[in-house]
Design a protein around this motif. Structure first.
Motif: not given
Length: 648
Positions: A495-517
């Motif tokens: 569901r691209p329309a519903k998930g676009q905002e959420l996926v960008l937010q989570v990807l940002k957290w996962a790649t920029e704000e975490t220490d877990n490899p």
């Protein structure tokens, strides 16, 4: 004076005074009481007792078997700490070895073989040669065990002195207990030796089976263990031996029963007739059921071995599944073991009564057991396809109770059911979504998030549910964070329309704000996948929503090689831990099926033996009928005296 009163911490000075001889102390009553206090303090690790070593040495000369027992126990315990004082007791022990009383001779011998000093090991060699031929069978039995203990301390000394050959001569003894002790000693030596093995021929194995009824439980166990060194050469031979052993299944002792089952299962590997094997193994059912009426500790051993046997022969107790139903007062370890066997014996025919039983278990107060019962229902749905619907209905009934730990376990197993049967039972997702507030454990949260992500296109408010979970993303465990990352990507793909905002937010957290490899790497992987495949939604969907490997319950079963090894160790700790024997006892050789014309299947990678300990008999040469009588006739059974040690 009760035994409990002896376990009061005592002072060495006070006890020394009480050990002094007193003419008024008739029959050494006061000295015996004092020694009991010393032994009790020694048991409690009261190190002050070491100071009494000289006084104990004086007491060893007292002509009292009870006093000698306690003094010798003290000597064994503290000999390593005070070797100089321990060596002073050597003359007393050597004198007692020549005592008129067989009990004192055996006691002195046992003590010398247990003292961990080289002087004792060297001093005991010559007496052992004489005591192995002692007139009293109890002394001969003790001497056989003494050789095994001495071999564990100094193998070279035993081999050079010829004591192994002398122990081998005990196998022709007229006393069954002595024969069993000799076999136990040889089995222990050869199990730990890289260069020897115990080999028993058909004639001698037949004689050993004959003397079983004349032995006590310990001796029967030793003989049954030694019979694992017999290798049948044809089917008829193996079948006859198994038939002769089967009466031992009616014994009252659990060790004898399990030992008999172990030998009979071993013999079935050399029987080519499947119907004969089926007939033999079906006899295991009644004695195994009988063991379940024993005390809990024996029940547990029996259940673990049942689980092992049923993996190979599940049909022997297929109709007795009710005996494995749990009682309300069973300890948790008994309940869990029974639950494993119930799962193993489950079939489409008995599933209704099993589900009723598991439903009852899920209403108990023991949270740990309730969780396992709920998980068992889910595993049964995966195991038996025809009963999956009934299992799911039972799980839904349990979820309706709204008990948090039940809901969480049900969510975990339902996730696995979805993986086993994709696109089949999605109607129950609505029920799970109504109980989101009950999920507070990481595993349950991760399971529910997986379900939401996998079926995001069928859950109307899937984006809202995931958004609620994401509110605490940074505080969640890595297990939940990984599940949320994957679920939001799946939401975006479906569901691209519903998930676009959420996926960008989570990807940002996962790649920029975490220490877990792990989380960061997965985040980069998804980001690059979504970036490189932009404009090609089908390719992205094919990768992210690709078919998953089906969930199975085969992992609960042992592989063939491990199962074969464990069945050769039924009744031991290896069968309880379900681990190969060399992982339980370091330095112990793994048991394997010996090569023979009658062997149904061959196994390789066996240990190379350079020497073989043969139990020889003249009966095979003169054609004597092994089963003409049932009595043990003594030395003529093992008449041959040739090379007892021969090259394998």
């Amino acid at each position: 004076m009760s035994d409990a009163k002896f376990f009061a911490k005592g002072k060495a000075a006070e006890l020394r005074v009480e050990l002094k001889s007193d003419k008024k102390d008739k029959n050494f009553a006061r000295r015996k009481t004092t020694l009991k206090r010393i032994v009790a303090n020694m048991t409690m690790n009261n190190n002050e007792m070491i100071q009494l070593f000289p006084d104990i040495l004086e007491c060893m000369n007292v002509d009292s078997l009870e006093i000698k027992k306690m003094c010798f126990l003290y000597l064994i315990n503290y000999a390593r700490v005070k070797p100089d004082l321990a060596n002073k007791a050597l003359s007393t022990l050597l004198s007692d070895i020549n005592d008129r009383s067989p009990l004192i001779r055996a006691l002195a011998l046992r003590t010398m073989s247990c003292v961990p000093l080289g002087t004792y090991a060297r001093a005991i060699v010559e007496p052992l040669q004489d005591l192995l031929r002692d007139s009293d069978p109890y002394v001969r039995k003790t001497a056989a065990f003494g050789v095994a203990k001495l071999w564990a301390a100094d193998p070279n000394l035993v081999e050079k002195s010829g004591l192994i050959e002398s122990v081998n001569q005990l196998l022709v003894d007229s006393n069954p207990t002595v024969v069993s002790a000799g076999l136990a000693a040889l089995s222990d030596i050869t199990d730990k030796s890289d260069g020897m093995k115990l080999a028993i021929g058909y004639q001698d194995a037949s004689k050993l089976i004959k003397i079983l009824p004349d032995c006590n439980e310990w001796s029967q166990t030793y003989i049954l263990t030694a019979l694992m060194s017999y290798t049948p050469q044809d089917t008829a031979e193996a079948l006859l031996m198994a038939e002769r052993l089967s009466p031992r299944l009616a014994h009252s002792n659990a060790s004898v029963i399990l030992g008999t089952i172990r030998v009979m299962i071993y013999l079935t590997n050399y029987i080519s007739d499947d119907s004969a094997v089926d007939m033999l193994v079906r006899r295991f059912g009644p004695p195994l059921v009988t063991l379940l009426s024993k005390p809990y500790e024996i029940q547990y051993v029996a259940l673990r071995n049942c689980f092992l046997i049923l993996q190979q022969y599940p049909y022997i107790l297929q109709n007795n599944i009710k005996v494995f139903f749990c009682k309300y007062n069973d300890p948790i370890y008994i309940k869990v073991s029974k639950l494993e066997i119930i799962f193993l014996l489950a079939s489409e025919e008995n599933m209704p009564e099993i589900l009723r039983e598991l439903r009852e278990y899920a209403s108990e107060i023991d949270v740990q057991f309730v969780r396992k019962a709920v998980r068992a229902i889910g595993k049964l749905a995966i195991k038996i396809k025809g009963s999956a619907r009934a299992c799911i209905d039972t799980l839904l009934d349990l979820v309706a109770t709204r008990v948090s730990y039940i809901v969480q376990e049900a969510t975990i197993v339902i996730k696995n059911i979805f993986r086993k049967y994709p696109n089949k039972y999605e109607s129950i997702i609505t029920v799970l979504c109504k109980n989101l507030d009950s999920l507070d454990e990481p595993e349950a949260k991760a399971a529910m998030i997986w379900i939401i992500g996998q079926y995001a296109d069928r859950i109307e408010n899937s984006d809202e549910i995931l958004d609620d979970f994401l509110f605490t993303f940074k505080e969640e465990t890595i297990e939940v964070q990984l599940a949320l990352l994957t679920a939001t990507v799946k939401l975006f793909v479906q569901r691209p329309a519903k998930g676009q905002e959420l996926v960008l937010q989570v990807l940002k957290w996962a790649t920029e704000e975490t220490d877990n490899p792990d989380l960061r790497d997965r985040g980069y992987m998804y980001w690059r996948l979504l970036s490189s495949s932009s404009g090609n939604a089908d390719l992205t969907r094919q990768i992210v929503m690709g078919e998953k490997p089906a969930v199975t319950v085969e992992s609960d079963k042992l592989d063939d090689k491990t199962l074969e090894e464990l069945t050769l160790n039924i009744g031991s700790l290896a069968s309880i831990y379900m681990r190969p024997v060399n992982q339980i006892f370091k330095g112990t050789k793994a048991k394997q099926l010996e090569q023979s014309p009658a062997l149904r299947r061959a196994f390789s990678d066996g240990p190379v033996m350079t020497q073989q300990m043969n139990v020889t008999s003249s009966a095979a040469e003169d054609g004597e009928d092994d089963f003409a009588d049932t009595g043990y006739r003594g030395p003529d059974v093992f008449a041959a005296r040739g090379d007892l040690l021969s090259e394998a």
